[in-house]
Design a protein around this motif. Structure first.
Motif, PDB file in Angstrom:
ATOM      1  N   VAL A  92       0.850  -1.190   0.000  1.00  0.00           N
ATOM      2  CA  VAL A  92       0.000   0.000   0.000  1.00  0.00           C
ATOM      3  C   VAL A  92       0.885   1.239   0.000  1.00  0.00           C
ATOM      4  N   SER A  93       0.640   2.124  -0.938  1.00  0.00           N
ATOM      5  CA  SER A  93       1.350   3.402  -0.993  1.00  0.00           C
ATOM      6  C   SER A  93       0.591   4.457  -0.202  1.00  0.00           C
ATOM      7  N   SER A  94       1.320   5.267   0.560  1.00  0.00           N
ATOM      8  CA  SER A  94       0.662   6.388   1.247  1.00  0.00           C
ATOM      9  C   SER A  94       0.308   7.497   0.265  1.00  0.00           C
TER      10      SER A  94
ATOM     11  N   TRP B 288       2.238  11.864   5.953  1.00  0.00           N
ATOM     12  CA  TRP B 288       3.469  11.152   5.593  1.00  0.00           C
ATOM     13  C   TRP B 288       3.421  10.743   4.117  1.00  0.00           C
ATOM     14  N   GLU B 289       4.232  11.406   3.311  1.00  0.00           N
ATOM     15  CA  GLU B 289       4.318  11.069   1.888  1.00  0.00           C
ATOM     16  C   GLU B 289       5.375   9.993   1.642  1.00  0.00           C
ATOM     17  N   HIS B 290       5.249   9.316   0.486  1.00  0.00           N
ATOM     18  CA  HIS B 290       6.250   8.365   0.007  1.00  0.00           C
ATOM     19  C   HIS B 290       6.493   7.231   1.002  1.00  0.00           C
ATOM     20  N   CYS B 291       5.469   6.854   1.738  1.00  0.00           N
ATOM     21  CA  CYS B 291       5.583   5.740   2.671  1.00  0.00           C
ATOM     22  C   CYS B 291       4.882   4.509   2.090  1.00  0.00           C
ATOM     23  N   TRP B 292       5.204   3.338   2.627  1.00  0.00           N
ATOM     24  CA  TRP B 292       4.675   2.082   2.092  1.00  0.00           C
ATOM     25  C   TRP B 292       4.353   1.134   3.230  1.00  0.00           C
ATOM     26  N   LEU B 293       3.330   0.326   3.028  1.00  0.00           N
ATOM     27  CA  LEU B 293       2.916  -0.667   4.017  1.00  0.00           C
ATOM     28  C   LEU B 293       2.758  -2.007   3.311  1.00  0.00           C
ATOM     29  N   LEU B 294       3.454  -3.019   3.809  1.00  0.00           N
ATOM     30  CA  LEU B 294       3.372  -4.362   3.245  1.00  0.00           C
ATOM     31  C   LEU B 294       2.543  -5.238   4.176  1.00  0.00           C
ATOM     32  N   ILE B 295       1.519  -5.862   3.612  1.00  0.00           N
ATOM     33  CA  ILE B 295       0.618  -6.727   4.383  1.00  0.00           C
ATOM     34  C   ILE B 295       0.691  -8.127   3.800  1.00  0.00           C
ATOM     35  N   ARG B 296       0.996  -9.106   4.668  1.00  0.00           N
ATOM     36  CA  ARG B 296       1.066 -10.511   4.268  1.00  0.00           C
ATOM     37  C   ARG B 296       0.304 -11.345   5.280  1.00  0.00           C
ATOM     38  N   PRO B 297      -0.599 -12.176   4.826  1.00  0.00           N
ATOM     39  CA  PRO B 297      -1.345 -13.021   5.762  1.00  0.00           C
ATOM     40  C   PRO B 297      -0.406 -13.831   6.642  1.00  0.00           C
ATOM     41  N   GLY B 298      -0.697 -13.826   7.942  1.00  0.00           N
ATOM     42  CA  GLY B 298       0.078 -14.613   8.888  1.00  0.00           C
ATOM     43  C   GLY B 298       1.392 -14.001   9.297  1.00  0.00           C
ATOM     44  N   GLN B 299       1.733 -12.817   8.804  1.00  0.00           N
ATOM     45  CA  GLN B 299       3.002 -12.169   9.146  1.00  0.00           C
ATOM     46  C   GLN B 299       2.748 -10.740   9.606  1.00  0.00           C
ATOM     47  N   ARG B 300       3.720 -10.204  10.327  1.00  0.00           N
ATOM     48  CA  ARG B 300       3.585  -8.838  10.811  1.00  0.00           C
ATOM     49  C   ARG B 300       3.641  -7.853   9.643  1.00  0.00           C
ATOM     50  N   PRO B 301       2.804  -6.839   9.665  1.00  0.00           N
ATOM     51  CA  PRO B 301       2.925  -5.797   8.634  1.00  0.00           C
ATOM     52  C   PRO B 301       4.290  -5.109   8.722  1.00  0.00           C
ATOM     53  N   VAL B 302       4.741  -4.627   7.589  1.00  0.00           N
ATOM     54  CA  VAL B 302       5.990  -3.864   7.529  1.00  0.00           C
ATOM     55  C   VAL B 302       5.668  -2.466   7.022  1.00  0.00           C
ATOM     56  N   LEU B 303       6.102  -1.470   7.766  1.00  0.00           N
ATOM     57  CA  LEU B 303       5.850  -0.075   7.431  1.00  0.00           C
ATOM     58  C   LEU B 303       7.177   0.611   7.139  1.00  0.00           C
ATOM     59  N   TRP B 304       7.291   1.175   5.924  1.00  0.00           N
ATOM     60  CA  TRP B 304       8.463   1.970   5.578  1.00  0.00           C
ATOM     61  C   TRP B 304       8.077   3.442   5.619  1.00  0.00           C
ATOM     62  N   LEU B 305       8.775   4.206   6.446  1.00  0.00           N
ATOM     63  CA  LEU B 305       8.525   5.636   6.570  1.00  0.00           C
ATOM     64  C   LEU B 305       9.584   6.406   5.798  1.00  0.00           C
ATOM     65  N   HIS B 306       9.131   7.366   4.999  1.00  0.00           N
ATOM     66  CA  HIS B 306      10.062   8.194   4.234  1.00  0.00           C
ATOM     67  C   HIS B 306      10.637   9.255   5.156  1.00  0.00           C
ATOM     68  N   GLN B 307      11.940   9.173   5.412  1.00  0.00           N
ATOM     69  CA  GLN B 307      12.613  10.122   6.290  1.00  0.00           C
ATOM     70  C   GLN B 307      13.883  10.615   5.604  1.00  0.00           C
ATOM     71  N   PRO B 308      13.722  11.565   4.692  1.00  0.00           N
ATOM     72  CA  PRO B 308      14.882  12.051   3.939  1.00  0.00           C
ATOM     73  C   PRO B 308      15.769  12.953   4.788  1.00  0.00           C
ATOM     74  N   VAL B 309      17.015  13.053   4.377  1.00  0.00           N
ATOM     75  CA  VAL B 309      17.899  14.063   4.932  1.00  0.00           C
ATOM     76  C   VAL B 309      17.651  15.331   4.121  1.00  0.00           C
ATOM     77  N   ASP B 310      17.033  16.329   4.737  1.00  0.00           N
ATOM     78  CA  ASP B 310      16.504  17.469   3.976  1.00  0.00           C
ATOM     79  C   ASP B 310      16.674  18.740   4.793  1.00  0.00           C
TER      80      ASP B 310
END
Length: 430
Positions: A35-37, A67-89
């Motif tokens: 899932v894209s934010s 939160w822009e440019h973030c992603w969420l991975l969902i898989r049955p039976g596994q913990r979700p994974v959330l990637w947060l966009h944290q640029p050096v800016d």
């Protein structure tokens, strides 16, 4: 509800979503979902972006609206994974995520650059979000049948969602009180908006929708989008339709006030308020939402007759002849959630007598809906009626008098419970 209680409910919410999403993925043959934010698009011919609030499914899981440019991975039976966009800016502040209990149920990583993360072995992958953000990402993009199934996961609210919606209502009501006080003191529409924002502590850009603030005849434009900076010569009426976004969840409340010299208009407001409360009392499992809409038209007819705006016709005739649709041209409401007009409301098209109805379902426990009857004096709708074959049943002098007040709308947010309804808005007024 305390913040501690609300946060504990969020963990339960994530477990529920994990189950619902697993069922949807299994039913449509997918092993995983990314899932894209989303991200704010640039304005055409400009180097500035539109304000960003996030994609519905991402907000459903995280509540992270900015939160822009973030992603969420969902898989049955596994913990979700959330990637947060944290640029050096050094141009912009990089948001920091404070720790909360729900993060114990999610694996969290960071990305310095925009773009999708490198994924582990995920099997057959669906990817959903703004197509502009999905270019070059492997997987099936926005599969229609799966998206429809995911929309269904948002129809029945969890306890956490209800708590967030209730808090959004309470915050918005403080703004509505401040707005009314500013109006009665003679404020301009712009100053009413400022009073609302000051009371809610929310910028207009962060609100779930652009607030509708119509003074006098402007209240007769359903989605009036401007704020006059000039104080009115006489403050006859105020219609304010404004909400608050809390942890991604929206409130959507409308109130109408009459000026101190507007006794006729104040009586109409009182009559519509009584009707609106009766319509809210209709909300219950097994009730067809369109029946509430049609009952609203019967109530509008009774109000038109009692006020002397229409004479010589009974309530049924006013409805069948289309008179009530001139005074009440929109639908009675819609679903509410992480979007103001939340998804999955129209599995079938609206009936011909309610073309603008945004919800055509039979109500079930866990749904949250708005109930928002209105009574307006809109010249473009009234003029054909006043010059047509039914003109003799109308009171043109009274209509002209009330046109300068624009119109009335009263809107609450209502949860369907197992036995009836819980009015999230009126509860906050108590």
């Amino acid at each position: 509800m305390s913040d501690t209680e609300l946060l504990s409910l969020q963990t339960d919410h994530l477990h529920t979503l994990q189950q619902r999403y697993q069922q949807a993925l299994d039913a449509h043959g997918y092993d995983s979902l990314l899932v894209s934010s989303g991200a704010a698009p640039r304005r055409y011919g400009d180097d500035q972006s539109w304000h960003f609030q996030g994609y519905g499914p991402f907000l459903h899981w995280t509540g992270l609206t900015g939160w822009e440019h973030c992603w969420l991975l969902i898989r049955p039976g596994q913990r979700p994974v959330l990637w947060l966009h944290q640029p050096v800016d050094f141009w912009h502040a990089t948001p920091v995520l404070p720790w909360e209990p729900w993060q114990d149920a999610v694996d969290i990583d960071t990305l310095e650059q925009p773009g999708a993360p490198s994924l582990p072995r995920v099997g057959r992958l669906a990817v959903i979000g703004d197509p502009a953000c999905l270019t070059g990402v492997a997987g099936d993009h926005n599969p229609v049948a799966l998206l429809a199934a995911l929309d269904e996961t948002r129809v029945h609210k969890t306890g956490y969602e209800v708590a967030c919606l209730a808090r959004a209502n309470a915050l918005a009501l403080s703004g509505h009180r401040a707005a009314r006080e500013a109006f009665l003191a003679g404020a301009s529409e712009f100053d009413v908006s400022l009073a609302y924002q000051q009371a809610t502590g929310q910028r207009e850009a962060d609100a779930p929708y652009h607030s509708i603030i119509g003074v006098n005849e402007h209240a007769g434009t359903l989605h009036y989008q401007y704020y006059s900076t000039d104080a009115p010569a006489q403050s006859r009426s105020l219609l304010i339709d404004a909400g608050v976004r809390f942890r991604g969840y929206c409130s959507d409340i409308t109130r109408t006030s009459a000026g101190p010299q507007e006794a006729r208009f104040a009586a109409l407001i009182q009559g519509l308020d009584q009707l609106q409360r009766r319509l809210c009392d209709m909300v219950a499992p097994g009730v067809a939402y369109v029946d509430i809409h049609r009952k609203a038209h019967q109530g509008i007819a009774a109000l038109l007759g009692a006020a002397g705006l229409v004479t010589g016709l009974d309530d049924d005739a006013m409805v069948s002849e289309g008179i009530t649709r001139v005074f009440f041209p929109h639908g009675i409401g819609h679903f509410l959630g992480v979007q103001v007009h939340d998804v999955a409301g129209k599995p079938v098209p609206p009936p011909t007598d309610a073309p603008f109805l945004r919800l055509t379902r039979t109500l079930e426990a866990g749904m949250v809906v708005t109930i928002e009857p209105g009574l307006y004096f809109i010249p473009s709708l009234l003029d054909p009626l006043l010059s047509g074959p039914l003109a003799g049943h109308l009171n043109p002098s009274l209509i002209r008098e009330l046109q300068s007040c624009g119109g009335i709308r009263i809107e609450d947010n209502v949860l369907v419970t197992g036995a009836g309804a819980r009015n999230l808005t009126r509860a906050g007024e108590a």
